[in-house]
Design a protein around this motif. Structure first.
Motif, short mmCIF file in Angstrom:
data_model
loop_
_atom_site.label_atom_id
_atom_site.label_comp_id
_atom_site.label_asym_id
_atom_site.label_seq_id
_atom_site.Cartn_x
_atom_site.Cartn_y
_atom_site.Cartn_z
N SER A 413 0.83 -1.21 0.00
CA SER A 413 0.00 0.00 0.00
C SER A 413 0.86 1.25 0.00
CB SER A 413 -0.93 0.00 1.22
OG SER A 413 -1.75 -1.16 1.25
N ALA A 414 1.94 1.20 0.76
CA ALA A 414 2.86 2.35 0.79
C ALA A 414 3.54 2.54 -0.57
CB ALA A 414 3.90 2.14 1.88
N VAL A 415 3.92 1.44 -1.22
CA VAL A 415 4.55 1.54 -2.53
C VAL A 415 3.60 2.18 -3.53
CG1 VAL A 415 5.38 0.17 -4.49
CG2 VAL A 415 6.15 -0.37 -2.19
N LYS A 416 2.36 1.74 -3.57
CA LYS A 416 1.38 2.31 -4.50
C LYS A 416 1.06 3.76 -4.14
CE LYS A 416 -1.87 -0.06 -6.32
NZ LYS A 416 -3.10 -0.83 -6.58
N HIS A 417 1.04 4.07 -2.86
CA HIS A 417 0.70 5.42 -2.42
C HIS A 417 1.77 6.42 -2.83
CE1 HIS A 417 -1.45 8.32 0.17
NE2 HIS A 417 -0.24 8.76 0.51
N PHE A 418 3.04 6.00 -2.79
CA PHE A 418 4.14 6.93 -3.08
C PHE A 418 4.50 6.95 -4.56
CE2 PHE A 418 5.29 5.91 1.48
CZ PHE A 418 4.86 7.14 1.97
N ARG A 419 3.80 6.20 -5.39
CA ARG A 419 4.08 6.26 -6.83
C ARG A 419 3.69 7.58 -7.45
NH1 ARG A 419 2.21 0.22 -8.96
NH2 ARG A 419 4.14 -0.85 -8.34
N GLY A 420 2.85 8.33 -6.81
CA GLY A 420 2.42 9.62 -7.35
C GLY A 420 3.46 10.71 -7.22
N GLY A 421 4.59 10.41 -6.58
CA GLY A 421 5.64 11.40 -6.42
C GLY A 421 5.81 11.89 -5.00
N LYS A 422 4.90 11.50 -4.09
CA LYS A 422 5.03 11.90 -2.70
C LYS A 422 6.21 11.19 -2.04
CE LYS A 422 0.12 12.84 -1.85
NZ LYS A 422 -1.04 12.49 -1.00
N LYS A 423 6.89 11.91 -1.15
CA LYS A 423 8.00 11.32 -0.42
C LYS A 423 7.57 10.79 0.94
CE LYS A 423 11.62 14.08 -2.63
NZ LYS A 423 12.75 15.01 -2.42
N ASP A 424 6.54 11.39 1.52
CA ASP A 424 6.04 10.90 2.80
C ASP A 424 4.56 11.22 2.92
OD1 ASP A 424 6.06 13.59 3.14
OD2 ASP A 424 7.21 13.62 4.99
N THR A 425 3.93 10.66 3.93
CA THR A 425 2.51 10.87 4.17
C THR A 425 2.25 10.60 5.65
OG1 THR A 425 0.26 10.29 3.44
CG2 THR A 425 1.84 8.49 3.65
N THR A 426 1.00 10.70 6.05
CA THR A 426 0.65 10.40 7.44
C THR A 426 0.17 8.97 7.56
OG1 THR A 426 -1.63 11.16 7.14
CG2 THR A 426 0.01 12.81 7.82
N VAL A 427 0.19 8.47 8.78
CA VAL A 427 -0.30 7.11 9.02
C VAL A 427 -1.78 7.03 8.67
CG1 VAL A 427 -0.72 5.36 10.80
CG2 VAL A 427 1.43 6.64 10.79
N GLY A 428 -2.53 8.12 8.91
CA GLY A 428 -3.94 8.13 8.58
C GLY A 428 -4.18 7.99 7.09
N GLU A 429 -3.40 8.71 6.26
CA GLU A 429 -3.53 8.58 4.81
C GLU A 429 -3.10 7.20 4.34
OE1 GLU A 429 -4.83 10.66 2.59
OE2 GLU A 429 -5.39 12.04 4.20
#
Length: 501
Positions: A413-429
């Motif tokens: 899930s983290a791999v797919k989430h960061f494919r958009g170019g984001k470097k980090d996110t929150t645990v909630g996201e």
């Protein structure tokens, strides 16, 4: 069609097959249909096949062995790993020693080197150039291409064609023997003592004379594996490049090595004399370049050998690791050998089948069944994953493969989430991405409290980086591992393979 005559004509499926076969015969793309009836295959005349093969070879006898084989199998577009000639053609096309007909992804570097050599030939002046880059980045192959282009250009432009002297330093018994090689033909060697010191002195005297009186042609010296000339006093390396500084020097020196800063570290005196060599750097291949080179090599074959996803996985992993094209070719050959071994094992398991059952299955097989069997005969994603595993087995991959299922799901899930170019996110996201992942896969998700625990576990194992915050859902989280490592580690599981595509 003879095979239809053998079946029951009053059967509705057979009528449908008859109509589809008739349409296929009238269709301009009928040659791509790979299903044939048993009688249709057996009625093929061996004489006709051999005649067709002779015509293919007689069209262009000057073609390379790979292209000759590809011409031979134009009538058999299906990749058959059991055919020894097809297997040999594929392995040859992917062998490191096989020079491709066209060198792609290195056009800019070749142009710079060629323009440098052209100026030296036109102005009849010496010069030195240093080609550097990581192993497997096409340095030696590109210089071979430049050598041929330079000779052809000089011939067309009316210039005196330069002599070409390629030297591989790994073949030298000692480093100073390079001057004996440069000294050239046997007649020049007989004029001097055979020692390396005399050879160097003769070269220095030769390049100190007016070329009109000595009649020396321009010489392109390509010295590969220049690293082997590095000694404690660096005298050989220094004397080699100093040959281009003599007033009547006629040599164009191109040194090839892996060390990027060799000229700065080992030739400071050349820089003080204002004769530092021009530097052309070959960067490591990226994923798209590796994929393009693999397609270029495989384009000479008239059949499909790899699944596109398998080649893409190979290119992505090699690019992330080193960008070494030679390593990519070796991995592809290893994947082919894995397929070959798998087919041998599977064929041995079919010896228990009776001839009647085999014939029945062949006659009643539908087109989708044939296509499924065809997919078995190509190098699949799992074959490539095994070949990559043998080459790039790392502790990170072992750690990811040993994780419990929901920890693996959260990592994907983290791999797919960061494919958009984001470097980090929150645990909630990240939790939302995890919930969507589980929902699409019909897997019951864990609660938010357990998810926070999973994030801490992955942080302790070095797979995720978890920040600090009062609330768990507000903590910042980022990936600590490369996406290619996660993809590679979980490619063997169909569930994750489909989700990561």
């Amino acid at each position: 069609m003879p095979s239809i005559a053998r079946s029951n004509g009053d059967s509705t499926p057979q009528k449908r097959r008859l109509r589809s076969d008739a349409a296929a015969q009238d269709s301009p793309i009928s040659t791509s249909v790979k299903w044939k009836s048993p009688r249709g295959c057996s009625s093929t005349s061996p004489n006709n096949l051999s005649n067709g093969t002779e015509r293919d070879f007689s069209d262009n006898p000057e073609r390379s062995p790979v292209k000759k084989l590809s011409g031979k199998f134009i009538s058999k577009p299906k990749w058959n790993p059991g055919d020894t000639e097809q297997m040999r053609a594929v392995k040859e096309a992917l062998h490191v020693s096989t020079a491709p007909s066209t060198i792609v992804c290195r056009e800019n570097e070749q142009k710079r080197v060629l323009e440098f050599c052209k100026v030296c030939v036109e102005q009849e002046k010496s010069g030195s150039l240093y080609v550097c880059g990581c192993p497997g980045t096409g340095k030696s192959l590109s210089m071979e291409k430049v050598k041929q282009l330079l000779v052809d250009w000089a011939k067309e432009a009316g210039h005196r064609q330069p002599d070409v002297l390629p030297i591989n330093c790994t073949s030298l018994a000692k480093t100073s023997d390079i001057f004996v090689k440069i000294l050239g033909d046997a007649q020049q060697r007989r004029k001097v003592n055979s020692s390396a010191t005399s050879a160097l002195q003769h070269l220095q005297n030769l390049y100190s004379q007016n070329p009109r009186s000595s009649g020396i042609k321009m010489t392109l010296i390509i010295v590969d594996e220049l690293d082997y000339l590095i000694t404690k006093d660096r005298a050989v390396l220094h004397d080699l490049f100093m040959l281009t500084t003599f007033p009547f020097s006629r040599c164009i020196l191109i040194g090839i090595a892996n060390a990027i800063d060799l000229a700065d570290r080992f030739l400071p005196r050349l820089q003080s004399l204002n004769c530092k060599p021009m530097v052309v750097t070959f960067r490591a291949y990226d994923k798209d370049q590796i994929l393009k080179i693999l397609h270029e090599r495989l384009s000479a074959l008239p059949y499909i050998v790899f699944q596109p996803q398998a080649l893409e996985l190979c290119a992505r992993k090699v690019a992330a690791a080193s960008g070494d094209m030679r390593r990519a070719l070796c991995i592809c050959r290893s994947a082919i050998e894995i397929l070959e071994a798998e087919l041998k094992d599977s064929s041995s398991n079919f010896h228990s089948l009776t001839v009647e059952k085999a014939c029945f299955e062949q006659q009643t097989a539908t087109a989708p069944d044939i296509l499924k069997k065809q997919d078995i005969d190509v190098v699949r994603l799992d074959h490539m994953a095994i070949a990559l595993s043998k080459t790039y087995r790392t502790p990170i991959v072992d750690t990811i493969q040993s994780l419990p299922q929901h920890q693996q799901i959260l990592l994907c899930s983290a791999v797919k989430h960061f494919r958009g170019g984001k470097k980090d996110t929150t645990v909630g996201e990240l939790n939302k991405s995890y919930m969507d992942f589980c929902k699409s896969s019909l897997i019951p998700p864990v609660g938010s409290l357990e998810l926070s625990t999973i994030c801490r576990v992955l942080n302790d194992q070095g797979l995720l980086k978890l920040g600090q915050s009062r609330e768990d859902k507000s903590k910042r989280v980022s990936l600590r591992v490369d996406e290619a490592d996660v993809t590679f580690a979980l490619q063997g599981i169909r569930f994750f393979r489909n989700c990561l595509q």
